[in-house]
Design a protein around this motif. Structure first.
Motif, short mmCIF file in Angstrom:
data_model
loop_
_atom_site.label_atom_id
_atom_site.label_comp_id
_atom_site.label_asym_id
_atom_site.label_seq_id
_atom_site.Cartn_x
_atom_site.Cartn_y
_atom_site.Cartn_z
N GLU A 37 36.47 31.74 29.88
CA GLU A 37 37.01 32.24 28.53
C GLU A 37 38.07 33.34 29.28
O GLU A 37 37.89 34.55 29.26
N SER A 38 38.45 33.10 30.61
CA SER A 38 39.43 34.59 31.20
C SER A 38 38.75 34.71 32.17
O SER A 38 38.53 36.26 32.75
N LEU A 39 36.86 34.56 32.23
CA LEU A 39 36.48 35.57 32.61
C LEU A 39 35.92 34.40 34.50
O LEU A 39 35.54 33.71 33.96
N ALA A 40 35.92 35.40 35.39
CA ALA A 40 34.67 34.71 36.95
C ALA A 40 33.60 35.00 36.19
O ALA A 40 32.89 36.07 35.62
N VAL A 41 32.77 33.95 36.51
CA VAL A 41 30.84 34.44 36.18
C VAL A 41 30.60 33.98 38.11
O VAL A 41 30.61 32.97 37.79
N LEU A 42 29.93 34.69 37.91
CA LEU A 42 29.58 34.43 40.16
C LEU A 42 28.06 34.67 39.96
O LEU A 42 27.27 35.54 39.18
N LEU A 43 27.70 33.75 40.33
CA LEU A 43 25.95 33.43 40.76
C LEU A 43 25.62 33.45 42.45
O LEU A 43 26.36 32.96 42.69
N LEU A 44 25.49 34.77 42.28
CA LEU A 44 25.11 35.32 44.06
C LEU A 44 23.10 35.14 44.29
O LEU A 44 22.43 35.58 43.22
N GLY A 45 23.03 35.02 45.26
CA GLY A 45 21.71 34.64 45.85
C GLY A 45 21.77 34.83 47.81
O GLY A 45 22.32 34.67 48.28
N ILE B 102 32.12 45.23 37.62
CA ILE B 102 32.47 45.71 38.27
C ILE B 102 33.13 45.99 39.14
O ILE B 102 33.19 47.24 39.98
N ALA B 103 34.29 46.21 38.05
CA ALA B 103 35.31 46.80 39.00
C ALA B 103 36.24 47.96 38.63
O ALA B 103 36.88 48.94 39.45
N PHE B 104 34.81 48.71 37.69
CA PHE B 104 34.83 49.84 37.59
C PHE B 104 33.89 51.35 38.72
O PHE B 104 33.54 52.12 39.01
N ILE B 105 33.83 50.00 39.73
CA ILE B 105 31.84 50.35 40.94
C ILE B 105 33.79 50.56 41.85
O ILE B 105 33.56 49.55 42.12
N HIS B 106 33.09 51.74 42.77
CA HIS B 106 34.14 52.08 43.97
C HIS B 106 33.63 51.47 45.18
O HIS B 106 34.24 51.01 45.40
N ASP B 107 32.26 51.51 45.06
CA ASP B 107 31.99 50.57 46.53
C ASP B 107 31.03 49.31 45.60
O ASP B 107 29.60 50.10 46.30
N ARG B 108 31.73 48.78 45.76
CA ARG B 108 30.88 47.28 45.21
C ARG B 108 30.66 46.40 45.54
O ARG B 108 28.76 46.38 46.15
N ASP C 92 41.23 41.02 41.75
CA ASP C 92 41.91 39.90 41.92
C ASP C 92 41.03 38.32 42.89
O ASP C 92 40.36 38.60 43.42
N GLU C 93 41.52 37.40 43.16
CA GLU C 93 40.86 36.71 43.78
C GLU C 93 40.78 37.14 45.26
O GLU C 93 39.22 36.66 45.49
N ASP C 94 40.91 38.03 45.90
CA ASP C 94 40.69 37.72 47.37
C ASP C 94 39.59 39.55 46.68
O ASP C 94 38.59 39.24 47.64
N GLU C 95 38.89 40.02 45.51
CA GLU C 95 38.07 41.41 44.97
C GLU C 95 37.13 40.11 44.84
O GLU C 95 36.62 40.70 45.65
N LEU C 96 37.60 39.17 44.15
CA LEU C 96 36.06 37.92 43.93
C LEU C 96 35.79 37.92 45.11
O LEU C 96 34.69 37.74 44.97
N ALA C 97 36.98 37.17 45.92
CA ALA C 97 36.14 36.68 47.01
C ALA C 97 35.20 37.70 48.12
O ALA C 97 33.98 37.22 48.50
N ALA C 98 35.65 38.63 47.97
CA ALA C 98 34.67 39.84 49.22
C ALA C 98 33.12 40.00 48.40
O ALA C 98 32.59 40.52 48.40
N LEU C 99 33.35 39.82 47.11
CA LEU C 99 31.94 40.01 46.04
C LEU C 99 31.03 39.08 46.66
O LEU C 99 30.29 39.36 46.63
N THR C 100 31.44 37.81 47.35
CA THR C 100 30.15 36.96 47.59
C THR C 100 30.10 36.86 49.67
O THR C 100 29.13 36.41 49.61
N ASP C 101 30.23 38.52 49.68
CA ASP C 101 30.12 38.09 51.59
C ASP C 101 28.79 38.69 51.57
O ASP C 101 27.95 39.98 50.72
N GLY C 102 28.03 38.22 52.60
CA GLY C 102 26.63 38.26 53.23
C GLY C 102 25.39 37.83 51.44
O GLY C 102 24.37 37.31 52.15
N PHE C 103 26.11 36.40 50.98
CA PHE C 103 25.53 36.05 50.10
C PHE C 103 25.66 34.77 49.86
O PHE C 103 25.85 33.92 50.93
N ILE C 104 23.97 34.06 50.94
CA ILE C 104 24.14 33.11 50.89
C ILE C 104 24.55 31.63 50.37
O ILE C 104 24.43 30.51 50.16
N LYS C 105 23.93 32.27 48.68
CA LYS C 105 24.24 31.57 47.61
C LYS C 105 25.59 31.86 46.29
O LYS C 105 25.32 33.12 46.64
#
Length: 185
Positions: free
Chosen positions: A177-185, A114-120, A157-170
């Protein structure tokens, strides 16, 4: 490392890898996104296909997409025994997505990319539109605060991680292991 197809293809053709799929990641996937009957999964930016093969072992029929030919060549060779995996050469951000399953997916994953995708935001919305009812989009990414400075470009970073959840209900987050695992729906 560049974002161009040729750069990534050479990366994989040269035998280089990324972080292997960890036991804690596997446990989280097994617990939170078990394969339903006739479950379909899409692995985006599949690299050498380790996650795609694992999802197939859980019972999913998997479309595994990457835009680097070198990655797909290795994936097909290294996971030739994986049944139910279709390897697709596809740039999820720029290509026509017509080759994807028209009936949608129960699970869509993006691991370490996801870090390599420009328009996440656009990519995540596009992928979420392909989820079946009660489907889950899983994003697995290194966390910048746990990543050495010279490799921060591969992490969020934490702000970028939070932005990924925008618009998702879940939106659930697990750290492992130093990774964030986001479950979105």
């Amino acid at each position: 490392m560049g974002y161009a197809r040729d750069d990534w293809s050479q990366h994989y053709a040269g035998g280089r890898d990324f972080r292997r799929l960890g036991d804690e990641e596997k446990a989280l996937l097994t617990e939170h996104v078990p394969a339903p009957d006739n479950g379909r999964a899409l692995e985006v930016c599949c690299g050498t296909g380790e996650l795609a093969a694992y999802l197939a072992s859980l019972g999913y029929t998997v479309d595994a997409a990457d835009f680097a030919d070198g990655a797909l060549e290795r994936a097909g060779t290294e996971h030739a025994e994986a049944e139910g995996v279709r390897w697709l050469c596809l740039d999820i951000e720029h290509d026509d997505l017509g080759d994807l399953d028209e009936d949608g997916y129960d699970l869509i994953t993006i691991r370490l990319a996801i870090a390599f995708i420009h328009d996440r935001a656009h990519v995540l919305r596009t992928l979420a539109a392909r989820l079946r009812e009660d489907g889950t989009l899983v994003v697995i990414t290194p966390i910048a605060g746990h990543t050495p400075q010279e490799r921060r470009h591969i992490a969020l970073d934490e702000d970028e991680l939070a932005a990924l959840t925008d618009g998702f209900i879940k939106a659930e987050r697990f750290d492992t292991e130093s990774l964030a695992v986001l479950l979105l729906g």
